[in-house]
Design an enzyme around this catalytic site. Structure first.
Site, short mmCIF file in Angstrom:
data_model
loop_
_atom_site.label_atom_id
_atom_site.label_comp_id
_atom_site.label_asym_id
_atom_site.label_seq_id
_atom_site.Cartn_x
_atom_site.Cartn_y
_atom_site.Cartn_z
N ASP A 51 -2.32 -59.41 -86.53
CA ASP A 51 -1.05 -60.12 -86.39
C ASP A 51 0.10 -59.22 -86.82
O ASP A 51 0.09 -58.65 -87.92
CB ASP A 51 -1.04 -61.39 -87.24
N TYR A 56 8.68 -56.82 -88.87
CA TYR A 56 8.00 -55.94 -89.82
C TYR A 56 8.44 -54.50 -89.58
O TYR A 56 7.92 -53.78 -88.73
CB TYR A 56 6.49 -56.06 -89.70
N LYS A 82 5.36 -61.90 -82.67
CA LYS A 82 6.28 -63.02 -82.90
C LYS A 82 7.58 -62.81 -82.14
O LYS A 82 7.91 -61.69 -81.75
CB LYS A 82 6.53 -63.17 -84.40
#
Length: 330
Positions: A51, A56, A82
Site C-alpha cells: 500500500d 508519502y 490513494k
C-alpha cells in the site's frame, strides 16, 4: 502467506500487507538502499500486498515501490494507492514540510473531484511504471483531516463526481476495488450510505487499544460485505514500545491515561507469556471482515521481528481481559 478476499470482489490479498509510508522518510530518513532492502525482506517473507500513496514523500514512496516491483510479474502482486492529493514540483527551498524527510520537493492541494482523481491515478501510474492499480483508496477525506467549510466542499466534490469516477474505473476493470483510507469511523459510515464501498483502510481505530470501530462500523461492514485493511495497528507506536516516557498515540505524545491503559495491557501480556506487540498485530485478524493488517517500517530487522511474532498461536481467550484497558465506544 495466507490471503483473504476483498469485499465481494474476486481480489485476494495477503493477510499481512506492507505499508510504504516509511519508504518515503516518514519522520526519519530512508535511503534508496534501505527502501530496497526492506521491500526485499517483505517479498522474501511472502508479502504480496503493498500500500502506497502520492502523499508519502510527494510520490517518493510510489517511485521506490515501482522500481522494486519493476522486475516482478504484475499478476503476482496487489498494489493499492490513494487519491485526493495532487502534487506540483517546486524548487526545494520552496517546498513545505509535509512530515517526510528528504521528500520530493512539491506543493500539495486537495482534489476529490473526478478530474482530480483521474489525474492523481495517471500521475501515480507514471511514478510506479504501471498501467493499473488493484485497489484505490480515497485518502483522508472527512473532518479528521479537514476543517469546515473545506470539508463540506471536498465531500460535495466527491459525491458529485469523484465517487462515480471510481465506480466507472471498477466497472471498466481498470481497478478491482475501491474505498476510503482514513483515521476515523464516522466518515466511513457516512459514505457507505452513498456508495457500495469494497474496502476501508482504517488506521488506528480497530486495534487492541482503540476499538472505536466495534460499535457501528464493524457490524455495518459485515452486513454490507465491506472489507477492512487495518493500518496503525500499534496506534502510532505505543503498543510496540509500551508506556515509555516518549511513547506516542494517535500521532502525538501519549497522555497519562493512555500510558496507564497500555501499562495494564503490557503487564497482562507478560503474565500470559506474550509480547504486547504480538498481541496487537494478531488482534485484528480474528475479525472476519478484516482482509489484511499493514506493517510499515523502513527497517528489515523490525519487519522480520514482527513477522516472526505472528508465528505464535494466540487463542481468542487471550484477549478477553484486555477490554478493561481498551478505548471502547460503549
Amino acid at each position: 502467506m495466507k490471503t483473504r478476499r476483498v469485499g465481494k470482489t474476486s481480489l485476494q490479498i495477503s493477510e499481512i500487507g506492507f505499508g510504504c509510508a516509511p519508504l518515503a522518510g516518514l519522520y526519519r530518513p530512508c535511503s534508496d538502499e534501505q527502501a530496497r532492502e526492506v521491500l526485499q525482506t517483505a517479498w522474501d517473507a511472502g508479502i504480496r500486498y503493498f500500500d502506497t500513496a502520492p502523499h508519502y514523500g510527494a510520490g517518493l514512496s510510489e517511485e521506490r515501490l515501482g522500481k522494486f516491483l519493476s522486475d516482478k510479474t504484475r499478476s503476482d502482486v496487489v498494489i493499492s494507492t490513494k487519491v485526493g492529493r495532487l502534487f506540483t514540483p517546486v524548487p526545494r527551498e520552496e517546498a513545505p514540510d509535509y512530515g517526510f524527510v528528504d521528500a520530493n520537493p512539491a506543493v500539495m492541494r486537495y482534489d476529490y473531484s473526478r478530474d482530480g482523481i483521474l489525474r492523481s491515478l495517471e500521475e501515480s501510474g507514471k511514478r510506479m511504471g504501471v498501467d493499473r492499480f488493484d485497489v484505490v483508496f480515497v485518502h483522508d477525506i472527512g473532518p479528521y483531516t479537514h476543517q469546515e467549510p473545506e470539508n463540506s466542499r471536498y465531500l460535495d466534490d466527491f459525491r458529485r463526481s469523484g465517487g462515480a469516477a471510481l465506480e466507472e474505473l471498477k466497472a471498466q476493470g481498470v481497478i478491482d476495488a475501491w474505498g476510503v483510507g482514513v483515521n476515523e469511523t464516522a466518515i466511513c459510515i457516512d459514505l457507505m450510505g452513498d456508495f457500495d464501498i469494497d474496502v476501508i483502510l482504517l488506521a488506528g481505530r480497530y486495534t487492541l487499544l482503540d476499538r472505536s470501530a466495534e460499535r457501528d462500523l464493524l457490524p455495518l461492514c459485515r452486513k454490507r460485505g465491506t472489507s477492512l485493511v487495518i493500518g496503525g495497528v500499534f496506534n502510532s507506536g505505543i503498543l510496540a514500545t509500551g508506556p515509555s516516557p516518549d511513547a506516542t498515540f494517535d500521532y502525538a505524545p501519549a497522555s497519562d491515561d493512555i500510558k496507564t491503559r497500555v501499562g495494564g495491557m503490557k503487564a497482562l501480556a507478560e503474565r500470559q507469556g506474550f509480547d504486547l506487540a504480538t498481541l496487537a498485530l494478531r488482534f485484528p485478524l480474528a475479525e472476519s471482515c478484516v482482509a489484511s493488517v499493514l506493517i510499515g517500517t523502513a527497517k528489515s530487522a523490525s519487519l522480520m521481528r514482527n513477522l516472526q511474532s505472528l508465528d505464535r498461536v494466540v487463542g481468542p481467550e487471550a484477549y478477553a481481559d484486555y477490554d478493561t484497558f481498551s478505548l471502547r465506544p460503549f
